[in-house]
Scaffold this motif. Structure first.
Motif, mmCIF file in Angstrom:
data_model
loop_
_atom_site.group_PDB
_atom_site.id
_atom_site.type_symbol
_atom_site.label_atom_id
_atom_site.label_comp_id
_atom_site.label_asym_id
_atom_site.label_seq_id
_atom_site.Cartn_x
_atom_site.Cartn_y
_atom_site.Cartn_z
ATOM 1 N N LEU A 212 66.936 -68.216 32.908
ATOM 2 C CA LEU A 212 67.787 -68.106 31.911
ATOM 3 C C LEU A 212 68.513 -66.874 32.166
ATOM 4 O O LEU A 212 67.780 -65.874 32.423
ATOM 5 C CB LEU A 212 66.766 -67.914 30.749
ATOM 6 N N VAL A 213 69.657 -66.760 31.970
ATOM 7 C CA VAL A 213 70.599 -65.498 32.135
ATOM 8 C C VAL A 213 71.085 -65.060 30.686
ATOM 9 O O VAL A 213 71.757 -65.790 30.138
ATOM 10 C CB VAL A 213 71.543 -65.511 32.932
ATOM 11 N N VAL A 214 70.776 -63.753 30.390
ATOM 12 C CA VAL A 214 71.343 -63.255 29.235
ATOM 13 C C VAL A 214 72.316 -62.025 29.780
ATOM 14 O O VAL A 214 71.825 -60.992 30.301
ATOM 15 C CB VAL A 214 70.498 -62.643 28.178
ATOM 16 N N GLU A 215 73.487 -62.049 29.349
ATOM 17 C CA GLU A 215 74.529 -61.020 29.705
ATOM 18 C C GLU A 215 74.700 -60.214 28.384
ATOM 19 O O GLU A 215 75.150 -60.993 27.597
ATOM 20 C CB GLU A 215 75.681 -61.517 30.677
ATOM 21 N N ARG A 216 74.846 -59.105 28.542
ATOM 22 C CA ARG A 216 75.309 -58.405 27.545
ATOM 23 C C ARG A 216 76.456 -57.185 27.720
ATOM 24 O O ARG A 216 76.200 -56.649 28.644
ATOM 25 C CB ARG A 216 74.172 -57.735 26.694
ATOM 26 N N ARG A 217 77.480 -57.120 27.007
ATOM 27 C CA ARG A 217 78.464 -56.351 27.031
ATOM 28 C C ARG A 217 78.508 -55.438 26.036
ATOM 29 O O ARG A 217 78.371 -55.908 24.650
ATOM 30 C CB ARG A 217 79.942 -56.784 27.087
ATOM 31 N N THR A 218 78.447 -53.986 26.031
ATOM 32 C CA THR A 218 78.309 -53.097 24.758
ATOM 33 C C THR A 218 79.420 -51.981 24.663
ATOM 34 O O THR A 218 79.797 -51.552 25.835
ATOM 35 C CB THR A 218 77.070 -52.367 25.099
ATOM 36 N N TRP A 219 79.864 -52.212 23.778
ATOM 37 C CA TRP A 219 80.987 -51.005 23.500
ATOM 38 C C TRP A 219 80.496 -49.946 22.297
ATOM 39 O O TRP A 219 79.816 -50.147 21.480
ATOM 40 C CB TRP A 219 82.357 -51.600 22.777
ATOM 41 N N SER A 220 81.146 -48.812 22.512
ATOM 42 C CA SER A 220 80.830 -47.794 21.448
ATOM 43 C C SER A 220 82.092 -47.192 20.987
ATOM 44 O O SER A 220 82.981 -46.565 22.084
ATOM 45 C CB SER A 220 80.102 -46.617 22.101
ATOM 46 N N ALA A 221 82.665 -47.166 19.920
ATOM 47 C CA ALA A 221 83.934 -47.059 19.410
ATOM 48 C C ALA A 221 85.032 -46.988 20.387
ATOM 49 O O ALA A 221 85.592 -46.367 21.023
ATOM 50 C CB ALA A 221 83.659 -45.500 19.050
ATOM 51 N N GLN B 19 86.479 -50.007 0.454
ATOM 52 C CA GLN B 19 86.633 -50.508 1.913
ATOM 53 C C GLN B 19 86.545 -49.154 2.579
ATOM 54 O O GLN B 19 86.193 -49.058 4.028
ATOM 55 C CB GLN B 19 87.455 -51.635 2.107
ATOM 56 N N ARG B 20 87.681 -48.336 2.071
ATOM 57 C CA ARG B 20 87.876 -46.919 2.830
ATOM 58 C C ARG B 20 86.701 -46.225 3.018
ATOM 59 O O ARG B 20 86.479 -45.691 4.011
ATOM 60 C CB ARG B 20 88.765 -46.199 2.148
ATOM 61 N N ILE B 21 85.714 -46.144 1.905
ATOM 62 C CA ILE B 21 84.432 -45.253 2.330
ATOM 63 C C ILE B 21 83.553 -46.058 3.123
ATOM 64 O O ILE B 21 83.297 -45.328 4.418
ATOM 65 C CB ILE B 21 83.829 -45.348 0.893
ATOM 66 N N LEU B 22 83.553 -47.405 3.126
ATOM 67 C CA LEU B 22 82.968 -48.235 4.169
ATOM 68 C C LEU B 22 82.996 -47.865 5.457
ATOM 69 O O LEU B 22 82.431 -47.394 6.345
ATOM 70 C CB LEU B 22 82.959 -49.662 3.694
ATOM 71 N N SER B 23 84.581 -47.929 5.712
ATOM 72 C CA SER B 23 85.002 -47.821 7.269
ATOM 73 C C SER B 23 84.915 -46.401 7.843
ATOM 74 O O SER B 23 84.528 -46.289 8.792
ATOM 75 C CB SER B 23 86.343 -48.485 7.420
ATOM 76 N N ARG B 28 81.962 -42.845 11.426
ATOM 77 C CA ARG B 28 81.601 -41.638 11.940
ATOM 78 C C ARG B 28 80.120 -41.952 12.353
ATOM 79 O O ARG B 28 79.821 -41.107 13.408
ATOM 80 C CB ARG B 28 81.573 -40.668 10.592
ATOM 81 N N ILE B 29 79.515 -42.934 12.058
ATOM 82 C CA ILE B 29 78.185 -43.161 12.555
ATOM 83 C C ILE B 29 78.365 -43.878 13.943
ATOM 84 O O ILE B 29 77.654 -43.484 14.854
ATOM 85 C CB ILE B 29 77.488 -44.206 11.487
ATOM 86 N N LEU B 30 79.278 -44.680 14.065
ATOM 87 C CA LEU B 30 79.468 -45.738 15.398
ATOM 88 C C LEU B 30 80.067 -44.711 16.345
ATOM 89 O O LEU B 30 79.766 -45.058 17.423
ATOM 90 C CB LEU B 30 80.164 -46.854 15.023
ATOM 91 N N HIS B 38 70.737 -38.130 11.112
ATOM 92 C CA HIS B 38 71.546 -37.140 10.355
ATOM 93 C C HIS B 38 71.751 -37.489 8.677
ATOM 94 O O HIS B 38 71.918 -38.887 8.270
ATOM 95 C CB HIS B 38 73.097 -37.341 10.706
ATOM 96 N N ARG B 39 71.620 -36.631 7.954
ATOM 97 C CA ARG B 39 71.808 -36.771 6.529
ATOM 98 C C ARG B 39 73.310 -37.171 5.937
ATOM 99 O O ARG B 39 74.036 -36.046 6.191
ATOM 100 C CB ARG B 39 71.249 -35.629 5.505
ATOM 101 N N ILE B 40 73.739 -38.107 5.512
ATOM 102 C CA ILE B 40 75.087 -38.144 4.985
ATOM 103 C C ILE B 40 75.334 -37.530 3.650
ATOM 104 O O ILE B 40 74.134 -37.361 2.999
ATOM 105 C CB ILE B 40 75.604 -39.633 5.166
ATOM 106 N N PRO B 41 76.498 -37.052 3.415
ATOM 107 C CA PRO B 41 76.457 -36.431 2.052
ATOM 108 C C PRO B 41 76.026 -37.245 0.930
ATOM 109 O O PRO B 41 75.746 -38.516 0.778
ATOM 110 C CB PRO B 41 78.020 -36.482 1.907
ATOM 111 N N PHE B 42 75.480 -36.516 0.035
ATOM 112 C CA PHE B 42 74.990 -37.307 -1.403
ATOM 113 C C PHE B 42 76.185 -37.819 -2.116
ATOM 114 O O PHE B 42 77.268 -37.492 -1.815
ATOM 115 C CB PHE B 42 74.437 -36.009 -2.324
#
Lengths: 248, 248
Positions: A212-221, B19-23, B28-30, B38-42
């Motif tokens: 069984l092959v599991v491939e994963r690609r990951t992105w960050s921002a 949605q703006r707040i959400l994104s 900022r997290i991602l 990290h504590r996000i603002p109250f």
DNA sequence: GCCGAGGTTATGTATATACATATTGAAACG
DNA sequence: CGTTTCAATATGTATATACATAACCTCGGC
């Protein structure tokens, strides 16, 4: 787990109104009482039924819509959706966790490590544009005495520069990355293959045996971070995925 | 093919405040700007930042909490969560859809159909208590001329009585069930196996060749409905699962 | 110094209200 | 008869407000 008392005398734990509406409606949909296409009561009708404000009903219905159980149309109302495709949540744990869940001692071994300019193949796997530097790793994970999984990994050094200074003798690249790089997206590909000679040797199985092959690609921002291919001998591993309709 | 839509600058369509707040916050997290812990603002600080009411901020934060990106603690505030395990969403489509997505003509064939009292094995597969009647089916799905998947299915006739009257010559059991029975839960098991002689003949491959097996058990309102095992020849099939942090 | 009482604080849930927006159905018009 | 217009309607989003609840902090009694 909230504590507003419900007026019903049937004695369960106290549910918030919000949750009561949610579970009532999911119940009726999932039990088939409200078939796909059925129009569920208008917000103002539910407001009357539950003796609460429209905001509360609206929040619950919006959540059901987001979960995909219902579809909402302005001016027309809300309708039970026909299931379109099974979606299941697949949990992909750290290998150490999986091995230890089997009650076996876990051991990790770094087999090889190369730093290089990315080859054409590396760029395909990582979805890289430029030929920046990458770190290529090969590792083995053991459950007891037997090899459990074989890992082939590429790390994009442009995204994770400090990986260049890490030997990965003591710590596996998976946990090392998780602790350092916030992931934002990942794509998994799962398939069955026959073990080639290299994999067969690494996993101590016959060449040609199913794996069984599991491939994963990951992105960050938006930046590709890593590509990893785990290979498991067929007997050693089953992936489990669950689907339960979300209730919030 | 970036999977993350960031809504930078003055860009396109008007986003709701919600949605703006959400994104904004997911961004900022991602991106790592706000590290795990990290504590996000109250809420009242975000209220000031976005010049909106607490309700709006609260709704957005609650959603982020439900999505698992943050953790909220009374009196202490909201904190960025450390990722615990990769969870990916695996979409399991109807086989006809998958075949047609490949641009190949789809054909379905019913190989066998037996009605019987459930055997011990049937009861294990379906997680049945009583030895009620079951319907056992064997089918093949073709992509063009080649067999694409082999299907072995058990249907619990106590839960779906009308299946007893259906021959399943024209319609595959999957779509037939989906159209009739509201699912409420499902469990998938994915593994690699070597083809036995029966499967090899059915899929027109060599015995011993690697195959991908996807087993699914389905419940409807607590009652076991069906157990199905799909077997794919290794080359024919790859499962794809995606993870993207939910943004609502 | 220990420990409990009570206040402070941030989140959790709910309400009433307001206005925006998409869609439908029917009336008005050419 | 077909088209345009318009009002009715259900949902979408946001506000201000209120009170409940959990957890932490401080203060005071011993």
């Amino acid at each position: 787990m909230s504590m507003i008392q419900t007026m019903d005398a049937d004695g369960g734990e106290p549910l918030s109104l919000h949750q009561r509406i949610l579970s009532d409606i999911s119940e009726r949909i999932l039990s088939g009482a409200w078939a796909p296409g059925h129009r569920i009561p208008f917000e103002h009708e539910l407001t009357a039924e539950y003796k609460c404000s429209r905001m509360t009903v609206n929040k619950a219905l919006s959540q059901l819509a987001k979960a995909g159980l219902i579809e909402r149309r302005r001016r027309s109302g809300s309708f039970v959706r026909r299931p379109q495709s099974q979606a299941a949540v697949l949990e992909i744990h750290d290998i150490r966790i999986e091995v230890e869940a089997l009650g076996l001692p876990y051991r990790y071994e770094r087999v090889a490590r190369h730093k290089r300019r990315s080859s054409a193949e590396d760029r395909t796997l990582l979805e890289l544009d430029s030929n920046g530097p990458v770190l290529a790793l090969e590792c083995r994970h053991f459950a007891g005495k037997r090899p459990f999984a074989h890992e082939q990994r590429l790390i994009n050094l442009a995204a994770v520069a400090e990986a260049a200074n890490e030997e990965f003798f003591a710590v596996a690249p998976g946990p090392w990355l998780i602790a350092r790089v916030p992931w934002s997206a990942a794509e998994h590909r799962i398939r069955a293959v026959a073990a080639d000679r290299h994999i067969a040797a690494a996993l101590d199985i016959e060449a040609g045996a199913p794996c069984l092959v599991v491939e994963r690609r990951t992105w960050s921002a938006e930046h590709p971070v890593t590509h990893v291919r785990f290979t498991y001998a067929a007997e050693s591993h089953t992936l489990v995925a669950r689907f339960t309709p979300s209730q919030g």
